[in-house]
Design an enzyme around this catalytic site. Structure first.
Site, PDB file in Angstrom:
ATOM      1  NE  ARG A  99      18.631  16.111   0.662  1.00  0.00           N
ATOM      2  CZ  ARG A  99      17.700  15.605   1.458  1.00  0.00           C
ATOM      3  NH1 ARG A  99      16.539  16.222   1.608  1.00  0.00           N
ATOM      4  NH2 ARG A  99      17.916  14.482   2.104  1.00  0.00           N
ATOM      5  N   PRO A 135       0.815  -1.218   0.000  1.00  0.00           N
ATOM      6  CG  PRO A 135      -0.804  -1.573   1.619  1.00  0.00           C
ATOM      7  CD  PRO A 135       0.510  -2.079   1.134  1.00  0.00           C
ATOM      8  CD  GLU A 136       3.915   2.570  -3.667  1.00  0.00           C
ATOM      9  OE1 GLU A 136       4.048   3.670  -4.216  1.00  0.00           O
ATOM     10  OE2 GLU A 136       4.430   1.533  -4.105  1.00  0.00           O
ATOM     11  NE  ARG A 138       5.039 -11.148   3.621  1.00  0.00           N
ATOM     12  CZ  ARG A 138       5.458 -11.033   2.378  1.00  0.00           C
ATOM     13  NH1 ARG A 138       6.113  -9.968   2.011  1.00  0.00           N
ATOM     14  NH2 ARG A 138       5.217 -11.955   1.506  1.00  0.00           N
TER      15      ARG A 138
END
Length: 280
Positions: A155, A2-3, A116
């Site tokens: 970055r 799931p995102e 899990r």
DNA sequence: AGCTACTCCTGGTAGC
DNA sequence: TGCTACCAGGAGTAGC
């Protein structure tokens, strides 16, 4: 896994059944799912509280709580790999993988299923503080192409691990990063600061388009794990161009999709469309 | 600052 | 068939 789109789908579907409900009891079948809080403290925090709102922040599902109309913190649910949140019409969740369940008024049960056990179902008295480390919402108004451009320029990391970093941008996971980078023909190991302005503009658009399209399809279900709260699979997996397609031809150029590891994550890309950066 | 390794977990699967 | 070994993978943390 799931995102953002799967979490958004979950929130939209469970919200009507939860807002206004009062928590009458709890059942904790796997203590670590509570994220370190003692069970007695958890019970005290949630039982008797009323769910005033159900919302999403990044990949977190937030159930805002109140008592006597006064804010009383929130439950923050993270599905991680195999979590599912749904409202059981029955009193007793029968599924053996239910880790936490809350008894609600009207005889329903909110069940958190997680094969899990990586998922979390935690109480926080201060949800804003709990979420303070998160970067911008990819679909929020503050996340513009200009903001992404300035953030990337500052970055010195590979683009893929950076996009997966929830403090940089909050909500993307492995699938939607791979799909977004393929759409803009940027290799996952490109250094963030080396993307051109045009590539960053395209990446910003691709991220939003992929997420919105996936939400429209109720997320992606490529294995047995992710299902909506109603038990239905999503269908965005049919739109994947690279994820899980190692060896298959790139839908753009026909070269075989490659699978390799970047930052300990399985990664999928077309090396013809997405030119590898020069070794450094 | 950014990188890697490690941890948490279990069902599925490869190999024998 | 039945066994063992190994793997995936979000996020947090430790160490360099």
């Amino acid at each position: 896994m799931p995102e953002l789109p799967e979490v958004e789908t979950t929130v939209r579907l469970i919200r009507p059944a939860l807002v206004g409900r009062t928590i009458q009891g709890e059942e904790v079948r796997w203590a670590r799912t509570l994220g370190g809080m003692r069970r007695a403290a958890f019970r005290k925090a949630v039982v008797g509280a009323r769910i005033s709102a159900v919302r999403r922040r990044a990949k977190h599902i937030l159930l805002d709580l109140e008592r006597d109309g006064v804010d009383a913190g929130a439950l923050a649910v993270h599905l991680r790999m195999t979590g599912r949140l749904y409202v059981d019409p029955s009193r007793e969740p029968l599924d053996p993988y239910v880790r936490v369940a809350l008894a609600l008024d009207r005889g329903r049960t909110l069940s958190f299923l997680d094969v899990r056990k990586f998922g979390r179902f935690v109480y926080t008295p201060d949800p804003e503080g709990f979420l303070a480390h998160l970067g911008p919402e990819p679909l929020g108004t503050e996340f513009t192409a200009q903001v992404l451009w300035e953030s990337l320029r500052a970055r010195r990391r590979m683009i893929k691990p950076l996009l997966l970093d929830q403090t940089f941008l909050a909500g993307l996971g492995n699938i939607y990063v791979d799909e977004s980078l393929h759409r803009v023909r940027v290799h996952p190991q490109r250094r963030a600061e080396t993307l051109t302005r045009a590539q960053v503009t395209a990446l910003h658009a691709a991220i939003q388009e992929v997420l919105l399209a996936a939400i429209e399809r109720q997320g992606s279900s490529f294995d047995k794990f992710y299902r909506t709260p109603e038990g239905q699979p999503g269908s965005y997996q049919h739109e994947f161009r690279v994820y899980g397609k190692a060896g298959q031809p790139c839908p753009v150029c026909g070269a075989p999709i490659r699978r390799f590891v970047v930052g300990q994550r399985g990664t999928h890309a077309c090396l013809r469309c997405q030119r590898p950066p020069r070794a450094r």
